[in-house]
Design a protein around this motif. Structure first.
Motif, PDB file in Angstrom:
ATOM      1  N   GLY A 394      -4.416 -28.825 -50.184  1.00 36.78           N
ATOM      2  CA  GLY A 394      -4.074 -28.021 -51.348  1.00 36.78           C
ATOM      3  C   GLY A 394      -5.126 -28.117 -52.437  1.00 36.78           C
ATOM      4  N   ARG A 395      -5.678 -29.307 -52.660  1.00 35.50           N
ATOM      5  CA  ARG A 395      -6.716 -29.484 -53.674  1.00 35.50           C
ATOM      6  C   ARG A 395      -7.983 -28.722 -53.300  1.00 35.50           C
ATOM      7  NH1 ARG A 395      -6.343 -33.601 -57.194  1.00 35.50           N
ATOM      8  NH2 ARG A 395      -8.571 -34.038 -57.060  1.00 35.50           N
ATOM      9  N   LEU A 396      -8.321 -28.723 -52.016  1.00 40.86           N
ATOM     10  CA  LEU A 396      -9.494 -27.966 -51.579  1.00 40.86           C
ATOM     11  C   LEU A 396      -9.267 -26.469 -51.742  1.00 40.86           C
ATOM     12  CD1 LEU A 396     -10.455 -30.691 -50.468  1.00 40.86           C
ATOM     13  CD2 LEU A 396     -11.140 -29.528 -48.362  1.00 40.86           C
ATOM     14  N   MET A 397      -8.050 -26.014 -51.456  1.00 39.33           N
ATOM     15  CA  MET A 397      -7.755 -24.584 -51.571  1.00 39.33           C
ATOM     16  C   MET A 397      -7.660 -24.134 -53.029  1.00 39.33           C
ATOM     17  SD  MET A 397      -4.965 -24.311 -48.469  1.00 39.33           S
ATOM     18  CE  MET A 397      -4.874 -22.533 -48.387  1.00 39.33           C
ATOM     19  N   ALA A 398      -7.452 -25.097 -53.938  1.00 43.31           N
ATOM     20  CA  ALA A 398      -7.433 -24.770 -55.365  1.00 43.31           C
ATOM     21  C   ALA A 398      -8.794 -24.982 -56.012  1.00 43.31           C
ATOM     22  CB  ALA A 398      -6.382 -25.619 -56.080  1.00 43.31           C
ATOM     23  N   GLY A 399      -9.773 -25.456 -55.246  1.00 43.57           N
ATOM     24  CA  GLY A 399     -11.115 -25.645 -55.782  1.00 43.57           C
ATOM     25  C   GLY A 399     -11.273 -26.907 -56.613  1.00 43.57           C
ATOM     26  N   ILE A 400     -10.286 -27.812 -56.577  1.00 45.91           N
ATOM     27  CA  ILE A 400     -10.412 -29.074 -57.327  1.00 45.91           C
ATOM     28  C   ILE A 400     -11.520 -29.925 -56.714  1.00 45.91           C
ATOM     29  CG2 ILE A 400      -9.220 -31.185 -58.034  1.00 45.91           C
ATOM     30  CD1 ILE A 400      -8.164 -28.681 -59.362  1.00 45.91           C
ATOM     31  N   ASP A 401     -11.566 -29.992 -55.406  1.00 46.09           N
ATOM     32  CA  ASP A 401     -12.614 -30.697 -54.679  1.00 46.09           C
ATOM     33  C   ASP A 401     -13.285 -29.728 -53.719  1.00 46.09           C
ATOM     34  OD1 ASP A 401     -12.541 -33.456 -55.571  1.00 46.09           O
ATOM     35  OD2 ASP A 401     -10.567 -33.568 -54.648  1.00 46.09           O
ATOM     36  N   GLY A 402     -14.486 -30.091 -53.292  1.00 42.89           N
ATOM     37  CA  GLY A 402     -15.164 -29.325 -52.253  1.00 42.89           C
ATOM     38  C   GLY A 402     -15.119 -30.097 -50.942  1.00 42.89           C
ATOM     39  N   PRO A 403     -15.120 -29.426 -49.816  1.00 45.08           N
ATOM     40  CA  PRO A 403     -15.065 -30.133 -48.530  1.00 45.08           C
ATOM     41  C   PRO A 403     -16.371 -30.871 -48.242  1.00 45.08           C
ATOM     42  CG  PRO A 403     -15.402 -27.782 -48.182  1.00 45.08           C
ATOM     43  CD  PRO A 403     -15.172 -27.959 -49.653  1.00 45.08           C
ATOM     44  N   ARG A 404     -16.252 -31.962 -47.496  1.00 48.30           N
ATOM     45  CA  ARG A 404     -17.442 -32.694 -47.076  1.00 48.30           C
ATOM     46  C   ARG A 404     -18.270 -31.846 -46.118  1.00 48.30           C
ATOM     47  NH1 ARG A 404     -18.926 -35.253 -42.714  1.00 48.30           N
ATOM     48  NH2 ARG A 404     -16.888 -35.083 -41.700  1.00 48.30           N
ATOM     49  N   ALA A 405     -17.573 -31.116 -45.286  1.00 46.99           N
ATOM     50  CA  ALA A 405     -18.209 -30.182 -44.349  1.00 46.99           C
ATOM     51  C   ALA A 405     -17.282 -28.982 -44.215  1.00 46.99           C
ATOM     52  CB  ALA A 405     -18.453 -30.845 -43.000  1.00 46.99           C
ATOM     53  N   GLY A 406     -17.836 -27.835 -43.849  1.00 45.35           N
ATOM     54  CA  GLY A 406     -17.033 -26.628 -43.770  1.00 45.35           C
ATOM     55  C   GLY A 406     -17.024 -25.887 -45.095  1.00 45.35           C
ATOM     56  N   ARG A 407     -16.171 -24.886 -45.190  1.00 39.64           N
ATOM     57  CA  ARG A 407     -16.144 -24.034 -46.387  1.00 39.64           C
ATOM     58  C   ARG A 407     -14.704 -23.709 -46.763  1.00 39.64           C
ATOM     59  NH1 ARG A 407     -20.951 -20.688 -47.309  1.00 39.64           N
ATOM     60  NH2 ARG A 407     -19.554 -19.163 -48.271  1.00 39.64           N
ATOM     61  N   VAL A 408     -14.510 -23.494 -48.053  1.00 37.31           N
ATOM     62  CA  VAL A 408     -13.277 -22.917 -48.585  1.00 37.31           C
ATOM     63  C   VAL A 408     -13.717 -21.774 -49.473  1.00 37.31           C
ATOM     64  CG1 VAL A 408     -11.145 -23.283 -49.866  1.00 37.31           C
ATOM     65  CG2 VAL A 408     -12.118 -25.154 -48.517  1.00 37.31           C
ATOM     66  N   GLY A 536       3.284 -10.151 -54.839  1.00 35.75           N
ATOM     67  CA  GLY A 536       1.961  -9.547 -54.797  1.00 35.75           C
ATOM     68  C   GLY A 536       0.837 -10.555 -54.853  1.00 35.75           C
ATOM     69  N   ARG A 537       1.149 -11.825 -55.101  1.00 38.39           N
ATOM     70  CA  ARG A 537       0.138 -12.879 -55.108  1.00 38.39           C
ATOM     71  C   ARG A 537       0.231 -13.686 -53.816  1.00 38.39           C
ATOM     72  NH1 ARG A 537       1.900 -13.438 -60.673  1.00 38.39           N
ATOM     73  NH2 ARG A 537       0.189 -12.997 -62.122  1.00 38.39           N
ATOM     74  N   THR A 538      -0.886 -14.333 -53.504  1.00 37.61           N
ATOM     75  CA  THR A 538      -0.892 -15.276 -52.388  1.00 37.61           C
ATOM     76  C   THR A 538      -0.368 -16.617 -52.904  1.00 37.61           C
ATOM     77  OG1 THR A 538      -2.853 -14.180 -51.508  1.00 37.61           O
ATOM     78  CG2 THR A 538      -2.325 -16.363 -50.621  1.00 37.61           C
ATOM     79  N   VAL A 539       0.570 -17.201 -52.161  1.00 35.37           N
ATOM     80  CA  VAL A 539       1.167 -18.467 -52.575  1.00 35.37           C
ATOM     81  C   VAL A 539       1.037 -19.471 -51.445  1.00 35.37           C
ATOM     82  CG1 VAL A 539       3.253 -19.662 -53.332  1.00 35.37           C
ATOM     83  CG2 VAL A 539       2.800 -17.331 -54.114  1.00 35.37           C
ATOM     84  N   VAL A 540       0.442 -20.630 -51.785  1.00 34.00           N
ATOM     85  CA  VAL A 540       0.373 -21.747 -50.843  1.00 34.00           C
ATOM     86  C   VAL A 540       1.294 -22.824 -51.395  1.00 34.00           C
ATOM     87  CG1 VAL A 540      -1.095 -23.464 -49.741  1.00 34.00           C
ATOM     88  CG2 VAL A 540      -2.009 -21.189 -50.263  1.00 34.00           C
ATOM     89  N   ALA A 541       2.368 -23.121 -50.662  1.00 35.01           N
ATOM     90  CA  ALA A 541       3.343 -24.092 -51.132  1.00 35.01           C
ATOM     91  C   ALA A 541       3.266 -25.349 -50.270  1.00 35.01           C
ATOM     92  CB  ALA A 541       4.750 -23.501 -51.083  1.00 35.01           C
TER      93      ALA A 541
END
Length: 595
Positions: A394-408, A536-541
């Motif tokens: 969830g933190r990676l998908m919110a941009g709080i942290d960046g992944p060590r490898a790969g992309r979000v 109408g928004r994308t929601v990640v719960a």
């Protein structure tokens, strides 16, 4: 002698500390920016020091007049000169010290503003890894120590340095032969001070770091008191606190021993020249190489140097503390940014995760190649056992942290390539933790959109079904809430956090167990209110209660850092895999409660 720093030394677990070179460069910059004020202060202290030289010289002349049986009128005139000199010195010293205090306050205000601007700009991921104890320690203990040195220490150093230098020149000008013993204490003073300055910085740095650890332990124990009591962790927390106190004791004992070795040597170095000057001057008078007045004047000058020199040396210890605090304060600015904006604009609102790996510790991935493709407007529930990596994802998908490898990515642009303000317009995270700031309810809401009108604030509250209780507050939107103000209940504070999201208006919301701390009826009520808002928004719960997953368009099951299943609620029940097992376990836990 200092011992080697163990691997578990708190210094290694704190925010960065500026290097000696950085501290010197920063200090040079401060001196350059405030050069005119410093020159003015030094000049004023120099004039005050010159006025202080009159009395000893006149006393010497007075001794010669008395021993030479001169006119009483001459003696009276010299006594009047002494009185005038004392008054002038007092007035000049007052104005010089006042200018020093003003300069110190000005420099401290600049440092404090720089520090606070850096603190509020720290990446959230960095603050969480370092813990609040270190940051609170720098904001309180270090800023306070720095304030003390700048307000009082720097003026004292100016006074001591200028007065000592001018008095020394005056002593040699009065009688260079008589003044030779003034250097007797210099070797002892140089050796002891050099040793202290070599060992003190590391000692004070360790001392300040232990304060940060102790502050963190106390804060955690206080904030989690109910959890500590419920789980019977009182003894364990007490041992942890005792260990932190023991580290503080050892660090303070080390610096205390340094001072106990340094101060006696300094005291001897101060008063040895006075005794030597009197003995040497007596020999010179006996052999008619100097007059009693000259010896008296030089002895008074040497004695007069002891005061400012003592103040200068004693403040040198405080300056070491201040320099350590300065290194910790400006070290906050050495935290590297967690993102570097490229200026790219997302092509659309589609959020994707491609082969994301993440590790809190090197070599121990929490996420091990997660990939997700979210359809704009869908509601995705992420479920899984505790510690599986749900919140991290969830933190990676919110941009709080960046992944060590790969992309979000969002719209083909990595989240960590977006400006922070731009990111918050794309994706927002709301967690179990929420904070009500001291201020009006309107101020708290406008954190998300400063330019929002009162009508827009009321619409946001209405969207999360909070307008009713907001209108019942004593001053409505103007009611002061937070510490010392009107106390909001937990559901109300949660609704306030959700209303901020409405005002921020991101196209994607990441809800990390946002309603799990509320009672089931309140949580369910909030989720129904939020459902209308997120249309109408994308929601990640990030789901704690599986009823959230039941209402989602798709469910993603995370196990051991990997996506083990993904599909709708009914599809995953039919597959009879990990999700079906979780659902049955959750239903079995609920049934006794309803029985």
């Amino acid at each position: 002698m200092p011992t080697a720093t163990p691997a578990t030394d708190p210094v290694s677990r704190t925010l960065p500390v500026a290097t000696t070179a950085s501290v010197r460069a920063h200090t040079r910059g401060l001196l350059t920016r405030h050069r005119s004020a410093i020159v003015r202060v030094v000049a004023m202290h120099a004039v005050a020091a010159l006025a202080a030289l009159v009395a000893p010289r006149v006393i010497g002349l007075l001794v010669d007049e008395i021993t030479g049986h001169r006119s009483i009128a001459v003696v009276n005139r010299l006594a009047l000169w002494i009185a005038v000199a004392v008054v002038v010195q007092t007035v000049l010293t007052w104005f010089a010290r006042r200018a020093s205090f003003v300069m110190g306050e000005t420099i401290f205000a600049e440092l404090r503003e720089q520090f606070m601007s850096r603190v509020v700009g720290l990446p959230l991921s960095t603050v969480e890894r370092a813990g609040t104890g270190d940051l609170v320690s720098r904001t309180t203990n270090d800023v306070e120590a720095l304030s003390h040195v700048l307000r009082f220490g720097i003026p004292a150093v100016f006074v001591g340095s200028v007065t000592t230098a001018i008095t020394l020149v005056a002593a040699f000008a009065t009688g260079w032969l008589v003044a030779l013993p003034v250097v007797v204490g210099a070797p002892l003073l140089w050796a002891s001070t050099r040793r202290y300055l070599r060992l003190a910085p590391a000692g004070y740095l360790r001392e300040r770091a232990t304060y940060a650890v102790l502050g963190g332990v106390v804060t955690e124990s206080t904030e989690g008191a109910r959890t500590v009591d419920a789980l019977g962790l009182g003894r364990r927390r007490r041992r942890r606190m005792d260990a932190a106190l023991a580290d503080c004791y050892d660090a303070e004992l080390y610096t205390l021993r340094l001072r106990m070795r340094w101060f006696p040597a300094v005291e001897v170095a101060f008063y040895l020249p006075v005794a030597a000057t009197l003995l040497w001057g007596g020999w010179l008078i006996t052999n008619d190489l100097a007059t009693a007045g000259t010896v008296t004047a030089v002895a008074l000058y040497v004695q007069q140097m002891a005061g400012p020199l003592d103040e200068l040396i004693s403040w040198l210890d405080e300056v070491q503390v201040g320099a350590t605090s300065l290194a910790r304060v400006i070290g906050v600015g050495d935290v590297p940014p967690d993102r570097s904006a490229t200026g790219e604009v997302p092509a659309d609102d589609r959020l994707t995760v491609d082969g994301a790996h993440y590790a809190y510790r090197s070599g121990r991935d929490v996420l091990k190649g997660v990939s997700l493709d979210l359809r704009p407007g869908e509601r995705l529930a992420i479920v899984g056992p505790s510690g599986a990596g749900k919140s991290t994802l969830g933190r990676l998908m919110a941009g709080i942290d960046g992944p060590r490898a790969g992309r979000v990515d969002v719209g083909g642009v990595r989240l960590v390539d977006l400006e922070l303000a731009q990111l918050r317009g794309q994706v927002a995270l709301v967690t179990q933790e929420h904070h009500v700031f001291v201020g009006s309810l309107a101020d708290n809401l406008r954190l998300a959109r400063p330019a929002a009108s009162d009508d827009e604030l009321r619409d946001a509250l209405a969207a999360v079904d909070a307008l009713g209780w907001a209108d019942r507050l004593p001053e409505h939107l103007g009611t002061v809430v937070g510490s010392g103000g009107h106390r909001l209940s937990e559901p109300q504070a949660q609704q306030l956090a959700l209303a901020r999201l409405v005002l921020a208006d991101p196209h994607t919301l990441v809800l990390d167990e946002a309603t799990s701390l509320l009672d089931p009826r309140a949580a369910r009520h909030l989720e129904r209110s939020l459902a209308a808002v997120v249309d109408g928004r994308t929601v990640v719960a990030i789901a704690h209660r599986l009823m959230t997953a039941h209402d989602a368009d798709r469910v993603c099951v995370i196990e051991d850092g990997l996506v083990s299943e993904i599909g709708s609620h009914h599809e995953l029940l039919e597959a009879n895999g990990a999700y079906a097992a979780l659902w049955r376990s959750w239903r079995d836990e609920r049934e006794p409660a309803h029985g």
